[in-house]
Design an enzyme around this catalytic site. Structure first.
Site, PDB file in Angstrom:
ATOM      1  N   ASN A   6       0.885  -1.169   0.000  1.00 32.98           N
ATOM      2  CA  ASN A   6       0.000   0.000   0.000  1.00 32.98           C
ATOM      3  C   ASN A   6       0.920   1.215   0.000  1.00 32.98           C
ATOM      4  O   ASN A   6       1.539   1.526   1.011  1.00 32.98           O
ATOM      5  CB  ASN A   6      -0.885  -0.046   1.253  1.00 32.98           C
ATOM      6  CG  ASN A   6      -1.782   1.173   1.358  1.00 32.98           C
ATOM      7  OD1 ASN A   6      -1.820   1.994   0.439  1.00 32.98           O
ATOM      8  ND2 ASN A   6      -2.494   1.291   2.470  1.00 32.98           N
ATOM      9  N   LYS A   8       0.117   4.257  -0.254  1.00 31.77           N
ATOM     10  CA  LYS A   8      -0.538   5.414   0.410  1.00 31.77           C
ATOM     11  C   LYS A   8      -0.313   6.701  -0.407  1.00 31.77           C
ATOM     12  O   LYS A   8      -0.447   6.659  -1.618  1.00 31.77           O
ATOM     13  CB  LYS A   8      -0.041   5.514   1.850  1.00 31.77           C
ATOM     14  CG  LYS A   8      -0.254   4.200   2.622  1.00 31.77           C
ATOM     15  CD  LYS A   8      -0.054   4.321   4.091  1.00 31.77           C
ATOM     16  CE  LYS A   8      -0.282   2.957   4.747  1.00 31.77           C
ATOM     17  NZ  LYS A   8      -0.164   2.994   6.201  1.00 31.77           N
ATOM     18  N   HIS A  88      -9.546   0.499   4.807  1.00 33.01           N
ATOM     19  CA  HIS A  88      -8.256   0.742   5.461  1.00 33.01           C
ATOM     20  C   HIS A  88      -8.467   1.675   6.650  1.00 33.01           C
ATOM     21  O   HIS A  88      -9.289   2.580   6.603  1.00 33.01           O
ATOM     22  CB  HIS A  88      -7.255   1.356   4.474  1.00 33.01           C
ATOM     23  CG  HIS A  88      -5.875   1.384   5.034  1.00 33.01           C
ATOM     24  ND1 HIS A  88      -5.445   2.398   5.867  1.00 33.01           N
ATOM     25  CD2 HIS A  88      -4.849   0.501   4.939  1.00 33.01           C
ATOM     26  CE1 HIS A  88      -4.200   2.126   6.241  1.00 33.01           C
ATOM     27  NE2 HIS A  88      -3.817   0.988   5.686  1.00 33.01           N
ATOM     28  N   GLU A  90      -6.867   4.112   7.768  1.00 31.09           N
ATOM     29  CA  GLU A  90      -6.705   5.553   7.538  1.00 31.09           C
ATOM     30  C   GLU A  90      -7.957   6.151   6.915  1.00 31.09           C
ATOM     31  O   GLU A  90      -8.296   7.306   7.147  1.00 31.09           O
ATOM     32  CB  GLU A  90      -5.452   5.804   6.681  1.00 31.09           C
ATOM     33  CG  GLU A  90      -4.196   5.631   7.525  1.00 31.09           C
ATOM     34  CD  GLU A  90      -2.982   5.081   6.807  1.00 31.09           C
ATOM     35  OE1 GLU A  90      -2.955   5.085   5.567  1.00 31.09           O
ATOM     36  OE2 GLU A  90      -2.057   4.630   7.513  1.00 31.09           O
ATOM     37  N   GLU A 157      -5.157  -5.502  10.256  1.00 29.22           N
ATOM     38  CA  GLU A 157      -4.150  -4.473  10.517  1.00 29.22           C
ATOM     39  C   GLU A 157      -4.498  -3.753  11.814  1.00 29.22           C
ATOM     40  O   GLU A 157      -5.361  -2.854  11.806  1.00 29.22           O
ATOM     41  CB  GLU A 157      -4.123  -3.445   9.388  1.00 29.22           C
ATOM     42  CG  GLU A 157      -3.729  -3.983   8.042  1.00 29.22           C
ATOM     43  CD  GLU A 157      -3.191  -2.886   7.122  1.00 29.22           C
ATOM     44  OE1 GLU A 157      -2.035  -2.958   6.740  1.00 29.22           O
ATOM     45  OE2 GLU A 157      -3.949  -1.950   6.810  1.00 29.22           O
ATOM     46  N   GLY A 163       2.479   2.003  10.874  1.00 27.12           N
ATOM     47  CA  GLY A 163       3.440   3.103  10.795  1.00 27.12           C
ATOM     48  C   GLY A 163       4.132   3.435  12.108  1.00 27.12           C
ATOM     49  O   GLY A 163       4.756   4.483  12.236  1.00 27.12           O
ATOM     50  N   SER A 193       3.452  -2.416  10.369  1.00 24.93           N
ATOM     51  CA  SER A 193       4.904  -2.437  10.644  1.00 24.93           C
ATOM     52  C   SER A 193       5.596  -3.727  10.214  1.00 24.93           C
ATOM     53  O   SER A 193       6.504  -4.210  10.890  1.00 24.93           O
ATOM     54  CB  SER A 193       5.169  -2.137  12.124  1.00 24.93           C
ATOM     55  OG  SER A 193       4.775  -0.806  12.415  1.00 24.93           O
TER      56      SER A 193
HETATM   57  P1  13P Z   1       3.009   0.226   7.740  1.00 24.44           P
HETATM   58  O1  13P Z   1       3.602  -0.969   7.075  1.00 24.44           O
HETATM   59  O2  13P Z   1       3.695   1.518   7.386  1.00 24.44           O
HETATM   60  O3  13P Z   1       2.845   0.031   9.208  1.00 24.44           O
HETATM   61  O4  13P Z   1       1.528   0.399   7.134  1.00 24.44           O
HETATM   62  C1  13P Z   1       0.705  -0.705   7.097  1.00 24.44           C
HETATM   63  C2  13P Z   1      -0.497  -0.374   6.306  1.00 24.44           C
HETATM   64  O5  13P Z   1      -1.284   0.477   6.661  1.00 24.44           O
HETATM   65  C3  13P Z   1      -0.704  -1.100   5.050  1.00 24.44           C
HETATM   66  O6  13P Z   1      -1.975  -0.892   4.554  1.00 24.44           O
END
Ligand code: 13P
Length: 235
Positions: A6, A8, A88, A90, A157, A163, A193
């Site tokens: 992803n 982002k 997701h 976010e 997740e 993150g 992570s």
């Molecule tokens: P990170 O790998 O940066 O923790 O993000 C995970 C994520 O949100 C993948 O969709």
């Protein structure tokens, strides 16, 4: 296994092109048989001649229309995109998408036969509230979702692991994945992570069918290593 990146709000169109090319070269050179998905930023969507499957991080539940700032089905069709990420954390927590909105989006893209990568996961306060409350919270994210949809992939997740460099213990991941497999037999990815240093042990866990990687996937070389681990584990 399914190894997904992803991207982002990172990598420009030009950078994404080079990134996908690097992945494709790695996959061909190493005869990778795993499913590799990449979700670029919206303005970096394109037609790629590659073994990597390109998906959209988001789209509105519409063919087209007056939805300022959103894209619809026609914009994905233009590039032959048939894979979408829904739910997701976010989008749930920063953009305020409700379960109702996600269900509408899910049903819309399901009707069109899209492969859907649907994300679930609890925030820290729910994890700290104990297993029962945490599982109830996750259960609510399954509401209205067709868990038997044949093109469904689920990603677990934990919000607090995204993150942050923090991850649940391997035992926790295995335990939650085993519980989530009872809700749906769809392939179940772990995200939060995941890095080169922990990907192999996460991928080796029971009921982990792949990983969804954010920050560490921005480095093509790191992401390729993770693809390589998945390939090794399958052989
Ligand atoms: P990170 O790998 O940066 O923790 O993000 C995970 C994520 O949100 C993948 O969709």
């Amino acid at each position: 296994m399914i190894i997904a990146a992803n991207l982002k709000t990172n990598l420009t169109r030009k950078e994404t092109k080079a990134y996908v090319e690097e992945l494709d070269n790695y996959m061909k050179k190493n005869s990778i048989a795993q499913e590799v998905l990449v979700f670029p930023a919206m303005s970096s969507l394109d037609t790629f001649d590659s073994s990597v499957v390109i998906g959209a991080q988001n789209a509105y539940a519409t063919k087209e229309g007056a939805f300022t700032g959103e894209i619809g089905e026609v914009h994905l069709e233009e590039f032959g995109i048939k894979t979408i990420l829904i739910g997701h954390s976010e989008r749930r927590h920063i953009l305020g998408e409700t379960q109702e909105m996600l269900v509408e989006k899910f049903n819309y893209y399901k009707e069109l036969g899209y492969k859907i990568l649907y994300c679930v996961g609890e925030p820290l306060e729910k994890r700290e509230a104990g297993k029962e409350e945490m599982m109830e919270y996750i259960q609510a994210q399954y509401e209205g979702i067709d868990t038997e949809y044949e093109k469904l992939i689920i990603a677990y997740e934990p919000v607090w692991a995204i993150g942050t460099g923090l991850t649940p213990t391997l035992q926790d991941i295995e335990e939650i994945h085993t519980a989530l497999k009872e809700k749906s037999k769809a392939p179940l990815l772990y995200g939060g992570s995941v890095k080169v240093t922990n990907a192999k042990e996460v991928l080796a866990l029971k009921n982990v069918d792949g990983v969804l990687v954010g920050s560490a996937a921005l480095y093509a070389e790191h992401f390729c290593s993770m693809i390589g681990f998945a390939e090794e584990l399958q052989n």
